[in-house]
Write an enzyme that holds these catalytic residues in place. Structure first.
Site, short mmCIF file in Angstrom:
data_model
loop_
_atom_site.label_atom_id
_atom_site.label_comp_id
_atom_site.label_asym_id
_atom_site.label_seq_id
_atom_site.Cartn_x
_atom_site.Cartn_y
_atom_site.Cartn_z
CE LYS A 226 9.02 -5.43 -6.72
NZ LYS A 226 9.59 -4.48 -5.76
NE ARG B 51 4.64 4.50 -2.59
CZ ARG B 51 5.84 4.72 -2.08
NH1 ARG B 51 6.36 5.92 -2.09
NH2 ARG B 51 6.53 3.74 -1.53
N1 BES Z 1 5.74 -4.59 -3.05
C1 BES Z 1 6.88 -3.78 -2.87
C2 BES Z 1 7.38 -3.76 -1.43
C3 BES Z 1 7.88 -5.06 -0.86
C4 BES Z 1 9.24 -5.30 -0.77
C5 BES Z 1 7.02 -5.99 -0.34
C6 BES Z 1 9.70 -6.47 -0.21
C7 BES Z 1 7.49 -7.18 0.21
C8 BES Z 1 8.82 -7.41 0.29
C9 BES Z 1 6.57 -2.34 -3.28
O1 BES Z 1 5.64 -2.19 -4.28
C10 BES Z 1 7.84 -1.76 -3.79
O2 BES Z 1 8.30 -2.18 -4.80
N2 BES Z 1 8.38 -0.80 -3.04
C11 BES Z 1 9.57 -0.15 -3.41
C12 BES Z 1 9.29 1.32 -3.34
C13 BES Z 1 10.34 2.16 -3.97
C14 BES Z 1 10.40 1.92 -5.46
C15 BES Z 1 9.98 3.61 -3.72
C16 BES Z 1 10.64 -0.53 -2.41
O3 BES Z 1 10.36 -0.59 -1.22
O4 BES Z 1 11.77 -0.80 -2.84
MN MN Z 2 6.49 -2.29 -6.23
#
Ligand code: BES
Ligand code: MN
Ligand code: ZN
Length: 504
Positions: free
Chosen positions: A283, A358
């Site tokens: 990230k 997931r």
């Molecule tokens: N934990 C994150 C989602 C999240 C985002 C939680 C903001 C709380 C606040 C999740 O694991 C994630 O990184 N999701 C990605 C998925 C994508 C890579 C398909 C996302 O939503 O950007």
């Molecule tokens: Mn994630």
């Protein structure tokens, strides 16, 4: 805000709380107490508007009079909904934290059970519960990590509440219990990732289970291999903090016919990522901060199980599964392009290691369907940033095609105020997850419908005949400012909703 809030019977009452509707008058109990007329005068003052949460004060004199009377506005009588009592309680709590009154009597039962209130009439036990929830929720604070650099810690009072109405008092106690369970989830959410490691979560779950009479089993190390928890093993590989699957069980209230060993339990599943760096699909800095809260689905499930064991005590069995891991990076990390095969035979091509939730949920969903013979499965997860874009912090995303389960969740939502909005499942979304090399991808790089992709992915791991709901709480698990009975920080979203679902 408070050191604690509890039901207390002893000692002289320092403050009394009455309710007042917009344009309304004092109830009979308030009038009876108003020997010097000071309460009636306060009610007639311009600052006593009756707006929801607006407080006007009176300072009665005379023998046996409480030092302070709070008249809390309950809004328009015609528009009143019992759940507004939570907001009113939040306002009362904020004020009492300033005044430092510690022995407080809450006298709302007479007003709310009066026939004259028509549509606004509320049963005293329910009113008490909502007010107790509000007070307990506003009480939450987390200053245990403040050090010498912050000077003296603020002195917080231990608030004791009571009511002359026995049913209202019982409700208060129940509400305080539900809030305390919610606050367990909030404490865990707030705990930083260098403290709240995977083992820490397991230890907390064990301790909570021991205290409340739940059974607890933790799968870790070789047991993960043995049970083929593919998602946990892969997502957790890069971290020194090893993954685990936690199983908690409420065996059903004693003597209940519905709680036999072979009865079908409600199964609650929580994503419990103690930290989400994104893994090798790392990230960017602004997206990583706050990812200590990527465990909030699991925290909500722990809180709900606490409420179930201490407050709700339902007849039915309830099983909780927490998929606990840290999504980190090292030379041992799982990578984009890896293909992994799950216990149910479904193979997954990893396209993005940041779509990790997931993968660990898949393990728990497979287990739930195969091993627990569930009556229903509900998973709760901070799954996608996309749901934050779509629904903000007002509604969680709900995916549930089972009408009965959805109706039950909606009923629970009405009571607890944790709101969700339905999003669709569809074969087209499932097709979008297909992979060239494996069965499915963990994320389609087309950047379309992320929250729905997440739900579509999960659907490959749930038996079609099992009633199932997926709650994406990435937008609602924390609040960026003070509002109602919440302060900035974790909301414990889902604790009361899931507990209420078990009660229904
Ligand atoms: N934990 C994150 C989602 C999240 C985002 C939680 C903001 C709380 C606040 C999740 O694991 C994630 O990184 N999701 C990605 C998925 C994508 C890579 C398909 C996302 O939503 O950007
Ligand atoms: Mn994630
Ligand atoms: Zn995540």
């Amino acid at each position: 805000m408070f050191e604690s809030v509890s039901i207390g019977g002893k000692g002289e009452t320092q403050a009394v709380v009455f309710g007042i509707f917009k344009g309304g008058t004092l109830d009979a109990v308030a009038r009876a107490m108003d020997r010097d007329g000071s309460i009636a005068r306060a009610a007639a003052r311009a600052d006593c508007t009756g707006d929801l949460g607006r407080i006007a004060e009176a300072y009665p004199t005379g023998k046996g009079a409480p030092g302070r009377v709070l008249l809390v506005g309950l809004g328009d009588r015609a528009k009143f909904k019992p759940v507004m009592l939570r907001t009113a309680a939040g306002a009362v709590g904020r004020r009492l934290a300033q005044t430092k009154d510690t022995r407080v009597s809450i006298e709302l039962a007479a007003l709310l059970s009066d026939r004259a209130q028509k549509g606004a009439r509320t049963k005293p036990d329910f009113a008490g519960r909502l007010f107790g929830e509000g007070l307990g929720l506003i009480a939450w604070n987390y200053d245990r990590l403040k050090g010498k650099g912050s000077g003296e810690r603020p002195k917080r009072t231990a608030l004791q509440v009571r009511s002359s109405d026995a049913a209202f008092t019982r409700g208060l106690e129940e509400g305080l219990g539900l809030a305390a369970s919610t606050n367990i989830a909030r404490d865990l959410s707030e705990t930083p990732p260098n403290i709240a490691t995977t083992n820490y979560i397991a230890a907390q779950a064990r301790a909570m289970a021991k205290k409340t009479g739940l059974s607890c089993r933790v799968f870790s190390g070789d047991e993960l291999e043995k049970e083929r928890f593919t998602g946990l093993i892969n997502v957790g590989k890069a971290s020194e903090n090893k993954p685990c699957m936690i199983r908690l069980e409420w065996a059903g209230a004693r003597g209940s016919k519905r709680a036999g060993k072979h009865s079908q339990p409600l199964v609650l599943v929580g994503k419990t990522m103690t930290y989400d760096t994104g893994g090798l699909s790392i990230k960017p800095t602004p997206g990583m901060a706050g990812m200590k809260r990527d465990k909030d689905g699991g925290c909500a499930v722990i809180g709900a199980m606490h409420a179930i064991a201490t407050v709700i005590k339902p007849a039915r069995r309830v099983v909780a599964l927490l998929a606990v891991a840290e999504n980190s990076i090292s030379d041992e990390a799982y990578r984009p392009d890896d293909v992994i095969t799950f216990r149910n035979g479904v193979s997954v091509e990893v396209t993005n290691t940041d779509a990790e939730g997931r993968l660990v949920l898949a393990d728990a969903l497979i287990w739930a369907c195969e091993k627990e013979s569930p009556a229903a499965v509900v998973d709760i997860a901070t799954l996608t940033g996309g749901v934050v874009t779509a629904l903000g912090s007002t509604f969680a995303g709900l995916f549930c095609d089972d009408d009965r389960l959805r109706a039950r969740l909606e009923r629970a939502m009405e009571t607890t105020g944790e709101r969700f909005w339905r999003l669709p499942h569809d074969q087209e979304y499932r097709d979008m997850m297909k992979s060239q090399v494996a069965d499915i991808l963990n994320s389609n790089p087309n950047r379309k419908a992320h929250p729905i992709q997440g739900a579509a992915f999960l659907s490959y791991f749930v038996e079609p005949k099992v009633p199932w709901a997926h709650l994406d709480i990435a937008g609602v698990h924390a609040s960026d400012g003070d509002s109602g009975c919440f302060v900035k920080g974790p909301t414990g979203w889902g604790v009361r909703l899931l507990a209420q679902l078990a009660a229904d």
